[in-house]
Design a protein around this motif. Structure first.
Motif, PDB file in Angstrom:
ATOM      1  N   SER A   1       8.997  -6.163  -2.323  1.00 46.56           N
ATOM      2  CA  SER A   1       9.121  -6.786  -3.640  1.00 46.56           C
ATOM      3  C   SER A   1       8.211  -8.004  -3.759  1.00 46.56           C
ATOM      4  O   SER A   1       7.529  -8.193  -4.767  1.00 46.56           O
ATOM      5  CB  SER A   1      10.573  -7.187  -3.893  1.00 46.56           C
ATOM      6  OG  SER A   1      10.694  -7.901  -5.106  1.00 46.56           O
ATOM      7  N   GLY A   2       8.194  -8.824  -2.707  1.00 43.60           N
ATOM      8  CA  GLY A   2       7.329  -9.998  -2.742  1.00 43.60           C
ATOM      9  C   GLY A   2       5.872  -9.665  -2.482  1.00 43.60           C
ATOM     10  O   GLY A   2       4.974 -10.241  -3.098  1.00 43.60           O
ATOM     11  N   LYS A   3       5.644  -8.714  -1.585  1.00 44.80           N
ATOM     12  CA  LYS A   3       4.267  -8.378  -1.214  1.00 44.80           C
ATOM     13  C   LYS A   3       3.529  -7.687  -2.350  1.00 44.80           C
ATOM     14  O   LYS A   3       2.339  -7.947  -2.592  1.00 44.80           O
ATOM     15  CB  LYS A   3       4.293  -7.466   0.024  1.00 44.80           C
ATOM     16  CG  LYS A   3       2.928  -7.148   0.605  1.00 44.80           C
ATOM     17  CD  LYS A   3       2.308  -8.384   1.220  1.00 44.80           C
ATOM     18  CE  LYS A   3       0.990  -8.061   1.893  1.00 44.80           C
ATOM     19  NZ  LYS A   3       0.359  -9.273   2.467  1.00 44.80           N
ATOM     20  N   LEU A   4       4.221  -6.811  -3.056  1.00 47.68           N
ATOM     21  CA  LEU A   4       3.579  -6.017  -4.105  1.00 47.68           C
ATOM     22  C   LEU A   4       3.842  -6.561  -5.507  1.00 47.68           C
ATOM     23  O   LEU A   4       3.474  -5.914  -6.489  1.00 47.68           O
ATOM     24  CB  LEU A   4       4.074  -4.564  -4.012  1.00 47.68           C
ATOM     25  CG  LEU A   4       3.869  -3.881  -2.650  1.00 47.68           C
ATOM     26  CD1 LEU A   4       4.447  -2.471  -2.674  1.00 47.68           C
ATOM     27  CD2 LEU A   4       2.397  -3.853  -2.265  1.00 47.68           C
ATOM     28  N   ASN A   5       4.513  -7.720  -5.583  1.00 46.57           N
ATOM     29  CA  ASN A   5       4.801  -8.342  -6.884  1.00 46.57           C
ATOM     30  C   ASN A   5       5.601  -7.413  -7.801  1.00 46.57           C
ATOM     31  O   ASN A   5       5.259  -7.214  -8.976  1.00 46.57           O
ATOM     32  CB  ASN A   5       3.509  -8.774  -7.586  1.00 46.57           C
ATOM     33  CG  ASN A   5       2.767  -9.850  -6.819  1.00 46.57           C
ATOM     34  OD1 ASN A   5       3.386 -10.740  -6.226  1.00 46.57           O
ATOM     35  ND2 ASN A   5       1.443  -9.770  -6.805  1.00 46.57           N
TER      36      ASN A   5
ATOM     37  N   ARG B   1       4.896   3.420  -4.341  1.00 42.91           N
ATOM     38  CA  ARG B   1       3.739   4.315  -4.161  1.00 42.91           C
ATOM     39  C   ARG B   1       2.578   3.902  -5.066  1.00 42.91           C
ATOM     40  O   ARG B   1       1.426   3.834  -4.637  1.00 42.91           O
ATOM     41  CB  ARG B   1       4.140   5.759  -4.463  1.00 42.91           C
ATOM     42  CG  ARG B   1       4.946   6.436  -3.367  1.00 42.91           C
ATOM     43  CD  ARG B   1       5.153   7.910  -3.677  1.00 42.91           C
ATOM     44  NE  ARG B   1       5.912   8.580  -2.637  1.00 42.91           N
ATOM     45  CZ  ARG B   1       5.373   9.073  -1.524  1.00 42.91           C
ATOM     46  NH1 ARG B   1       4.060   8.961  -1.313  1.00 42.91           N
ATOM     47  NH2 ARG B   1       6.125   9.682  -0.620  1.00 42.91           N
ATOM     48  N   GLU B   2       2.885   3.622  -6.320  1.00 39.27           N
ATOM     49  CA  GLU B   2       1.830   3.251  -7.259  1.00 39.27           C
ATOM     50  C   GLU B   2       1.157   1.946  -6.845  1.00 39.27           C
ATOM     51  O   GLU B   2      -0.080   1.820  -6.907  1.00 39.27           O
ATOM     52  CB  GLU B   2       2.421   3.113  -8.660  1.00 39.27           C
ATOM     53  CG  GLU B   2       2.886   4.428  -9.266  1.00 39.27           C
ATOM     54  CD  GLU B   2       3.516   4.233 -10.630  1.00 39.27           C
ATOM     55  OE1 GLU B   2       3.537   3.071 -11.114  1.00 39.27           O
ATOM     56  OE2 GLU B   2       3.988   5.222 -11.221  1.00 39.27           O
ATOM     57  N   ALA B   3       1.973   0.964  -6.422  1.00 36.02           N
ATOM     58  CA  ALA B   3       1.400  -0.325  -6.037  1.00 36.02           C
ATOM     59  C   ALA B   3       0.533  -0.196  -4.787  1.00 36.02           C
ATOM     60  O   ALA B   3      -0.550  -0.790  -4.704  1.00 36.02           O
ATOM     61  CB  ALA B   3       2.520  -1.340  -5.801  1.00 36.02           C
ATOM     62  N   LEU B   4       0.975   0.608  -3.817  1.00 41.63           N
ATOM     63  CA  LEU B   4       0.186   0.784  -2.598  1.00 41.63           C
ATOM     64  C   LEU B   4      -1.084   1.592  -2.870  1.00 41.63           C
ATOM     65  O   LEU B   4      -2.144   1.326  -2.284  1.00 41.63           O
ATOM     66  CB  LEU B   4       1.036   1.468  -1.525  1.00 41.63           C
ATOM     67  CG  LEU B   4       2.192   0.626  -0.954  1.00 41.63           C
ATOM     68  CD1 LEU B   4       3.010   1.450   0.030  1.00 41.63           C
ATOM     69  CD2 LEU B   4       1.656  -0.628  -0.268  1.00 41.63           C
ATOM     70  N   GLU B   5      -0.965   2.566  -3.745  1.00 37.56           N
ATOM     71  CA  GLU B   5      -2.141   3.364  -4.084  1.00 37.56           C
ATOM     72  C   GLU B   5      -3.194   2.506  -4.782  1.00 37.56           C
ATOM     73  O   GLU B   5      -4.400   2.650  -4.527  1.00 37.56           O
ATOM     74  CB  GLU B   5      -1.730   4.537  -4.979  1.00 37.56           C
ATOM     75  CG  GLU B   5      -2.888   5.475  -5.323  1.00 37.56           C
ATOM     76  CD  GLU B   5      -2.442   6.639  -6.192  1.00 37.56           C
ATOM     77  OE1 GLU B   5      -3.311   7.425  -6.616  1.00 37.56           O
ATOM     78  OE2 GLU B   5      -1.220   6.750  -6.453  1.00 37.56           O
ATOM     79  N   SER B   6      -2.738   1.602  -5.665  1.00 37.84           N
ATOM     80  CA  SER B   6      -3.693   0.732  -6.360  1.00 37.84           C
ATOM     81  C   SER B   6      -4.369  -0.243  -5.402  1.00 37.84           C
ATOM     82  O   SER B   6      -5.452  -0.751  -5.693  1.00 37.84           O
ATOM     83  CB  SER B   6      -2.973  -0.049  -7.466  1.00 37.84           C
ATOM     84  OG  SER B   6      -2.012  -0.936  -6.921  1.00 37.84           O
ATOM     85  N   ARG B   7      -3.753  -0.488  -4.264  1.00 38.21           N
ATOM     86  CA  ARG B   7      -4.337  -1.390  -3.266  1.00 38.21           C
ATOM     87  C   ARG B   7      -5.068  -0.625  -2.161  1.00 38.21           C
ATOM     88  O   ARG B   7      -5.386  -1.187  -1.119  1.00 38.21           O
ATOM     89  CB  ARG B   7      -3.237  -2.274  -2.665  1.00 38.21           C
ATOM     90  CG  ARG B   7      -2.715  -3.336  -3.635  1.00 38.21           C
ATOM     91  CD  ARG B   7      -1.435  -3.969  -3.105  1.00 38.21           C
ATOM     92  NE  ARG B   7      -1.005  -5.122  -3.900  1.00 38.21           N
ATOM     93  CZ  ARG B   7      -0.403  -5.041  -5.073  1.00 38.21           C
ATOM     94  NH1 ARG B   7      -0.177  -3.844  -5.609  1.00 38.21           N
ATOM     95  NH2 ARG B   7      -0.046  -6.128  -5.726  1.00 38.21           N
TER      96      ARG B   7
END
Length: 234
Positions: free
Chosen positions: A163-167, A179-185
């Motif tokens: 939650s904190g790492k991916l905002n 998944r979406e946040a990690l894929e965008s990174r």
């Protein structure tokens, strides 16, 4: 037989002015005349000057302005005692005031899934641990053989950390959002799958009360590897 008798009187005038002391008769027995004789003294004129301030009853006022002591005035004790009395009343009222009730922990919304409830159910100290400290806590539970606490610490820790790492707001965090946040990174998809697998395993083990397994150690090692790679995302 002969002799004399003297009488002394102290007279204190109450007010300034001229006063006349009236004749005061005095009777005595004259042994020569063998009879009582009355003697009357002459009038005395007295002039009274200005003296110390006094009230209508003739009592001389005392105080600093009249040469008296300040402690002889009753008002000084009232002035000194009033703040002390106010302090005592304040402390007594404050002592009787009931302590405010402890705030209730936030309750998870009925619409949230198991993973969202895991985040909201974390105690205040745990919610503050948005870093990697949860790994040490989970490893400690693993060494102690407390598998339920191990799964719980790993599950809650990962959700708080992500939650904190991916905002991502804790109320909105989900596997899809992760998944979406990690894929965008540009995080590797296979590593994302491994992360989701850890979340699924911990959640199933926690709510199904599965016994400890040798694979828990491998999952702990994998969790450390994933956190190290996530930290490189910046």
């Amino acid at each position: 037989m002969s002799g004399s008798k003297s009488f002394e009187y102290v007279l204190i005038p109450r007010k300034k002015g001229n006063y006349t002391i009236r004749p005061e008769p005095f009777s005595y027995f004259d042994i020569k005349k063998k009879d009582y004789v009355t003697f009357t003294a002459p009038e005395i004129q007295v002039i009274a000057g200005e003296g110390a301030a006094s009230d209508e009853d003739g009592n001389t006022a005392s105080g600093p302005e009249n040469g008296g002591s300040v402690w002889s005035s009753p008002g000084i004790y009232f002035v000194i005692g009033l703040p002390l009395l106010a302090l005592i009343i304040f402390l007594a009222v404050r002592k009787r005031k009931p302590a405010p009730p402890a705030p209730e922990p936030p309750q998870p919304s009925p619409q949230l899934g198991h993973h969202e409830q895991a985040v909201h159910a974390a105690s205040p100290p745990q919610r503050k641990k948005t870093g990697t400290g949860f790994l040490e806590l989970a490893a400690e539970y693993l060494m102690q053989g407390q598998n339920m606490k191990f799964y719980d610490a790993l599950l809650k820790g990962f959700y708080n950390y992500l939650s904190g790492k991916l905002n991502i707001e804790k109320a909105e965090i989900s596997r899809e959002n992760i998944r979406e946040a990690l894929e965008s990174r540009k995080f590797p998809k296979e590593r994302t799958d491994e992360l989701i697998h850890i979340l699924d395993t911990c959640e199933m083990a926690k709510y199904a009360h599965l016994p400890a397994h040798d694979s828990d150690k491998r999952m702990m090692a994998l969790a450390r590897e994933l956190v190290l790679e996530l930290e490189r995302l910046g």
